[in-house]
Design a protein around this motif. Structure first.
Motif, PDB file in Angstrom:
ATOM      1  N   VAL A  18       1.140  -0.899  -0.105  1.00  0.00           N
ATOM      2  CA  VAL A  18      -0.133   0.085   0.065  1.00  0.00           C
ATOM      3  C   VAL A  18       0.801   1.164  -0.232  1.00  0.00           C
ATOM      4  O   VAL A  18       0.860   2.081  -0.606  1.00  0.00           O
ATOM      5  CB  VAL A  18      -0.833  -0.314   1.316  1.00  0.00           C
ATOM      6  N   LEU A  19       1.543   0.979   0.489  1.00  0.00           N
ATOM      7  CA  LEU A  19       2.628   2.278   1.154  1.00  0.00           C
ATOM      8  C   LEU A  19       3.700   2.281  -0.339  1.00  0.00           C
ATOM      9  O   LEU A  19       3.682   3.567  -1.019  1.00  0.00           O
ATOM     10  CB  LEU A  19       3.890   2.506   1.847  1.00  0.00           C
ATOM     11  N   ALA A  21       2.215   1.259  -3.104  1.00  0.00           N
ATOM     12  CA  ALA A  21       1.379   2.310  -4.799  1.00  0.00           C
ATOM     13  C   ALA A  21       0.540   3.556  -4.487  1.00  0.00           C
ATOM     14  O   ALA A  21       0.344   4.759  -4.712  1.00  0.00           O
ATOM     15  CB  ALA A  21       0.104   1.188  -3.925  1.00  0.00           C
ATOM     16  N   ALA A  22       1.084   4.204  -2.419  1.00  0.00           N
ATOM     17  CA  ALA A  22       0.779   5.441  -2.628  1.00  0.00           C
ATOM     18  C   ALA A  22       1.896   6.936  -3.620  1.00  0.00           C
ATOM     19  O   ALA A  22       1.362   7.248  -3.396  1.00  0.00           O
ATOM     20  CB  ALA A  22       0.456   5.790  -1.362  1.00  0.00           C
ATOM     21  N   VAL A  23       3.163   5.719  -3.174  1.00  0.00           N
ATOM     22  CA  VAL A  23       3.983   7.007  -3.849  1.00  0.00           C
ATOM     23  C   VAL A  23       4.382   6.370  -5.119  1.00  0.00           C
ATOM     24  O   VAL A  23       4.036   8.079  -6.144  1.00  0.00           O
ATOM     25  CB  VAL A  23       6.108   6.184  -2.930  1.00  0.00           C
ATOM     26  N   ARG A  25       1.143   6.234  -7.267  1.00  0.00           N
ATOM     27  CA  ARG A  25       0.624   6.671  -7.488  1.00  0.00           C
ATOM     28  C   ARG A  25       0.141   8.433  -7.328  1.00  0.00           C
ATOM     29  O   ARG A  25       0.855   8.909  -6.713  1.00  0.00           O
ATOM     30  CB  ARG A  25      -0.906   6.933  -7.020  1.00  0.00           C
ATOM     31  N   LYS A  26      -0.412   9.156  -8.617  1.00  0.00           N
ATOM     32  CA  LYS A  26      -0.371  10.592  -8.609  1.00  0.00           C
ATOM     33  C   LYS A  26      -1.506  10.856  -7.102  1.00  0.00           C
ATOM     34  O   LYS A  26      -1.247  12.057  -6.966  1.00  0.00           O
ATOM     35  CB  LYS A  26      -0.920  10.540 -10.013  1.00  0.00           C
ATOM     36  N   GLU A  27      -2.535  10.230  -7.810  1.00  0.00           N
ATOM     37  CA  GLU A  27      -3.828  10.839  -6.184  1.00  0.00           C
ATOM     38  C   GLU A  27      -3.249  10.457  -5.201  1.00  0.00           C
ATOM     39  O   GLU A  27      -2.947   9.286  -4.967  1.00  0.00           O
ATOM     40  CB  GLU A  27      -5.006  10.662  -6.331  1.00  0.00           C
ATOM     41  N   SER A  28      -3.498  10.808  -3.708  1.00  0.00           N
ATOM     42  CA  SER A  28      -3.461  10.600  -2.149  1.00  0.00           C
ATOM     43  C   SER A  28      -4.711   9.333  -2.225  1.00  0.00           C
ATOM     44  O   SER A  28      -5.282   9.249  -2.629  1.00  0.00           O
ATOM     45  CB  SER A  28      -3.575  10.843  -1.298  1.00  0.00           C
ATOM     46  N   PHE A  29      -4.207   8.502  -0.974  1.00  0.00           N
ATOM     47  CA  PHE A  29      -5.144   7.740  -0.490  1.00  0.00           C
ATOM     48  C   PHE A  29      -5.576   7.892  -0.078  1.00  0.00           C
ATOM     49  O   PHE A  29      -5.733   8.704   1.302  1.00  0.00           O
ATOM     50  CB  PHE A  29      -4.176   6.225   0.030  1.00  0.00           C
ATOM     51  N   VAL A  33      -8.627   4.230   4.047  1.00  0.00           N
ATOM     52  CA  VAL A  33      -8.312   3.284   3.625  1.00  0.00           C
ATOM     53  C   VAL A  33      -6.524   3.285   4.432  1.00  0.00           C
ATOM     54  O   VAL A  33      -6.196   2.001   4.936  1.00  0.00           O
ATOM     55  CB  VAL A  33      -7.815   3.149   2.176  1.00  0.00           C
ATOM     56  N   LEU A  34      -5.399   3.911   4.467  1.00  0.00           N
ATOM     57  CA  LEU A  34      -4.661   4.241   5.499  1.00  0.00           C
ATOM     58  C   LEU A  34      -4.913   4.039   7.263  1.00  0.00           C
ATOM     59  O   LEU A  34      -4.012   2.897   7.348  1.00  0.00           O
ATOM     60  CB  LEU A  34      -3.467   5.346   5.236  1.00  0.00           C
TER      61      LEU A  34
END
Length: 57
Positions: A18-19, A21-23, A25-29, A33-34
């Motif tokens: 997940v971390l 993918a968060a880095v 991705r352009k949009e934040s989670f 979810v976090l």
């Protein structure tokens, strides 16, 4: 005698995914979810353990 023990928790792998993918991705989670992932990683105790014992004579 030497002992090697590795423990890999599934929740740690999930949190790393997940971390990462968060880095990427352009949009934040969303915060939900976090927060859910953090709660799951704290409460999850499932793991894979590898134990290697070497004895030399």
């Amino acid at each position: 005698m030497s002992v090697l023990m590795l423990t890999l928790r599934f929740s740690s792998l999930l949190m790393i995914g997940v971390l990462a993918a968060a880095v990427v991705r352009k949009e934040s989670f969303p915060v939900e979810v976090l927060a859910g992932m953090t709660a799951a990683s704290v409460s999850d105790r499932s793991c894979v353990t590898y134990l290697k014992v070497r004895r030399t004579v």
